[in-house]
Write a protein that holds these residues in place. Sequence first.
Motif, mmCIF file in Angstrom:
data_model
loop_
_atom_site.group_PDB
_atom_site.id
_atom_site.type_symbol
_atom_site.label_atom_id
_atom_site.label_comp_id
_atom_site.label_asym_id
_atom_site.label_seq_id
_atom_site.Cartn_x
_atom_site.Cartn_y
_atom_site.Cartn_z
ATOM 1 N N LEU A 436 0.838 -1.186 0.000
ATOM 2 C CA LEU A 436 0.000 0.000 0.000
ATOM 3 C C LEU A 436 0.878 1.242 0.000
ATOM 4 C CD1 LEU A 436 -2.920 -0.581 2.545
ATOM 5 C CD2 LEU A 436 -3.146 -0.037 0.121
ATOM 6 N N SER A 437 0.426 2.279 -0.730
ATOM 7 C CA SER A 437 1.121 3.567 -0.671
ATOM 8 C C SER A 437 0.069 4.674 -0.613
ATOM 9 C CB SER A 437 2.032 3.774 -1.888
ATOM 10 O OG SER A 437 1.269 3.906 -3.063
ATOM 11 N N ILE A 438 0.428 5.771 0.055
ATOM 12 C CA ILE A 438 -0.458 6.916 0.216
ATOM 13 C C ILE A 438 0.199 8.107 -0.491
ATOM 14 C CG2 ILE A 438 -1.718 8.381 1.834
ATOM 15 C CD1 ILE A 438 -2.497 5.463 2.025
ATOM 16 N N ILE A 457 -3.136 0.419 -4.100
ATOM 17 C CA ILE A 457 -2.881 -0.953 -3.707
ATOM 18 C C ILE A 457 -2.144 -1.637 -4.852
ATOM 19 C CG2 ILE A 457 -5.223 -1.573 -4.448
ATOM 20 C CD1 ILE A 457 -3.180 -3.370 -1.727
ATOM 21 N N TYR A 458 -0.992 -2.211 -4.558
ATOM 22 C CA TYR A 458 -0.168 -2.892 -5.555
ATOM 23 C C TYR A 458 -0.292 -4.401 -5.326
ATOM 24 C CZ TYR A 458 2.003 1.695 -6.051
ATOM 25 O OH TYR A 458 2.234 3.022 -6.248
ATOM 26 N N LYS A 494 -4.188 -0.474 -8.374
ATOM 27 C CA LYS A 494 -5.382 0.344 -8.508
ATOM 28 C C LYS A 494 -5.388 1.398 -7.409
ATOM 29 C CE LYS A 494 -8.716 -2.606 -10.923
ATOM 30 N NZ LYS A 494 -10.065 -3.221 -10.861
ATOM 31 N N GLU A 495 -6.013 2.528 -7.742
ATOM 32 C CA GLU A 495 -6.100 3.621 -6.787
ATOM 33 C C GLU A 495 -7.476 3.624 -6.114
ATOM 34 O OE1 GLU A 495 -5.289 7.223 -8.839
ATOM 35 O OE2 GLU A 495 -3.097 6.935 -8.845
ATOM 36 N N PHE A 496 -7.511 4.158 -4.897
ATOM 37 C CA PHE A 496 -8.776 4.386 -4.221
ATOM 38 C C PHE A 496 -8.624 5.654 -3.387
ATOM 39 C CE2 PHE A 496 -6.182 1.558 -1.674
ATOM 40 C CZ PHE A 496 -6.287 2.047 -0.375
ATOM 41 N N ARG A 497 -9.747 6.178 -2.915
ATOM 42 C CA ARG A 497 -9.746 7.430 -2.184
ATOM 43 C C ARG A 497 -10.030 7.195 -0.706
ATOM 44 N NH1 ARG A 497 -7.614 11.691 -4.493
ATOM 45 N NH2 ARG A 497 -8.973 13.074 -3.280
ATOM 46 N N VAL A 498 -9.270 7.891 0.136
ATOM 47 C CA VAL A 498 -9.508 7.888 1.575
ATOM 48 C C VAL A 498 -9.880 9.312 1.960
ATOM 49 C CG1 VAL A 498 -8.544 7.494 3.862
ATOM 50 C CG2 VAL A 498 -7.898 5.981 1.962
#
Length: 913
Positions: A436-438, A457-458, A494-498
């Motif tokens: 995971l990366s932010i 998320i990789y 893929k990317e997601f939003r927090v």
Amino acid sequence: MMKFNPLFAVIFAAAMLALPFASASSLSFISPSHQDGCQCDPQQFMLSLNADAEQGEVYTLTIATQGDTFTTFVTPSIDAEPHSQSPVIAFMTPHCDALPGVYWFKVSATGSRGTMLTATGSSTVEECHYLKLQFTPEQQVCAGEQARFDITLENAGMFPEAGSVFTDLDPRLYSLANSSFALSPGQTKQYNLYVNTPNSMPPGKLPFHVNASSFYTYRDTYALLNVLDCSGLKISVPPACINVNPDETVTQQATLTNTGIDDTFDVTLLCPAFVTTTVSSVTLASGQSATVPLIIRASHSDLNKDYLCTVRAVSRRYGREFTNSTSICVRQLYGAELKTDLAGDAITVCQGDAATIPMRIRNTGKAATYSLSTSLGSLSKSSVSLAVGGQDSFSVYAPGTLAVGSYTVQVTASNQYYAATKSARLTVEKCFDSALSISNGQLEMCPGEAFSTTATIYNKGTRADDFALTLASPDFLQASVSPAQLSVSALSSKEFRVSVAALYTAQDNQQASVQVTARDGSTSTATIGVRILPLNVCHNVALTPDGLKEVEVCQGNTFDLLLTNKGRFTEVLDLTVEGPEWAFVTPPKLSLKPGESKHAYVFFSPPFNTPPGDYTITFHGSNDKVAVQATLTARVYPVGGLGQQIPNYTTTDYVLDFAVPTSAQFEENASKPLSFTVTNKGIAPLTDVTLYFENDDLRVLNETIEPFTLEPGEQRAVTIEVEPVRSAGVYPTLFRAVAREKFVERAETITVKPRSWTLKKLYQDYYVEGNVSRTVAHLNVTNTGAFQIELSPSLFGTSENYSFDPSPVRLQPGESRDVKLYTNAPTESNATVALVTKGGDYTYYDAVTLQPEPLGATGLFASAATFGALLLAILIAAGVLFYVTRKPRETEAAESAKKRGAKVKKRGRNKRR
């Protein structure tokens, strides 16, 4: 040769003696005008030029003959004296080859004064000496062969002729035996002229002369020798660019065809050294052909080079050279292409699994057989045979015993002429792995703020994975993730939003964190740091106060305060003042966006009975998050204390008369000019005369009236543009004219009516003009009054290029029309423009909000704003209009009054009346 004739002399002398008796200028023969003679014998004629003119004249003489049979001579010129005679001599010599016959001639004398004299005579050429020459006209012969020309010579004259026959041919080319002749009249002689052409003589036609010449005459004739091209060879070679492969022997054929007579040709090659032949010469009958092999074997050093190859054949009979050329192109004619059926030529397997690498081979050259080999594992085939353009498939098998790591698998297909290789990457790794990366791992916010960041998320495994996303955060933070489930392919991301929001209950100036977790075949975590900022960072308004202000009673002044929002939220402040009742603040509310600065104004006007001294006015600006205040000092002086007003003396020296408009009528949001008349009815001057208005009833829109002096008996009219502050109704108000020596107050009633026309924005269109985005605002104008109106609109406070259509607008009572406003479209956010419209005596003020071109707009039409956006635009427009048209004018008027001695003064409602 001509001999002297005594009889001719006698005749000539007699003619000269007779000349004086002529009566006019003339040219005449004094010898016979006709003579006979043989070819080549000269004939002499005597003439006399008789000049009977009164003046001398120079004559130029010429002689003209019939054809070019004769060579002629005449006395060139004569300088004749008046009444003189001059002799003229003319010679006519027939050419030796002249034909017998009678020939005419004319002698002409042209005088310098225009006199023209002529004399005509004749000559007979007798056939005394005449040779006839007959000759074969043309012979055709091949180069290297002999041609014979037959010559017949006849003496057709009256006397014997002796001489020789000759030609202008190159002596090396011909032979002519016994070329001399001695012929009696009527006798003939035969000759044979032999012409021997060399082999090297080029084809073509060779004209030449044959001449028979005696002592008395000669004869010329022409002949033609046509040398033919009897040698010919056609060399045919393969078309240009004979493709050959390095180290491969190729044999091509050149064909020689004899297009001439029988001959032998020596053959040589003008080609690179790797081209040879087994033929050095060929003997060919006419029309016969033979082949010459071209044996070609190039080396690898010649690859991708082109060579010229010339076949040369030389005729042994004629020595003539024949050539033809082609080219040899050394190319890689054998070729094969190896490919894997893997994306990116790479395959990844889990540890312990065997791998199969599918391969394809395609023949890109000549038909051939290729042996197959691999650097790792085993092959499903050891060799393949491929036709031109053919292809085949096979596989490489990698064992399942390989350790985790990366391997290069190299496959080779080869034969004696070519080798092709292809590499594939085999990776052995864990199948399930993630990270995971932010994008922004540290957020700063205030209570009530919300921010979001992107997380990735990789999936580092070799299998697709479904991840469940969860968050852990403290109670005062509200965190959410979108989406909560993600399916990620192998070796992809893929990317997601927090999103994180700080509740209003969050304690300021503290550090917290949100933990993000992704779970399935593997688990990964990441942390987002959250800092709750201090209150003075979130809500912070800076206040710049004004300094000490001085004022005389019955006058007004203004404090200018600058408020700047240095926080992160839009602040709506309630503005109030504490202190004397004759001080008030405007505006009562002030909205400040983050980073925005605005002015607030505290106006104070002490009434006449206010005691002198310093008065403290406390300014407050506050809401539930922030509060600012400033202590202001107003120093009050009695009338005349600052030298601005003179006490109201009762003496009749100072009498000020002030006439004001009665029952003035206005329309809402419209200004009009009011005219006032001030008259000095005293006996002394009135200085610094200034007008004051009730500033919460009427707003002054111009500041061009300077304080002035009225001399005794002087009357002055003052016109001021004013706008009602109040809504529709009837209101009492107060006007004051103040001089240093005297002041006068007048109370009147003003009536404010609703506007006689309405303005409504309908919608906007967009278009592009050059590289500028333009907009058309569609406005609706309706006449709600009882009279015809004519409106002339314009924009205020903008330099943008704009226009109205139509302009002006004429409306009957109850009539409604659409008006188009053309101007540049806003680029980023809504823009409010001030619309100023002239109608009769009134000037109307409106605000129109323009939206930027929507991203989804197509053509020239964009959808209207939502109700919320429209409401916000109306509020902004109202604020801008209030700010532009009211308070800046009041503030500037107050400041200008202080600096310049007051142009136009305004009076508060709480002044003494």
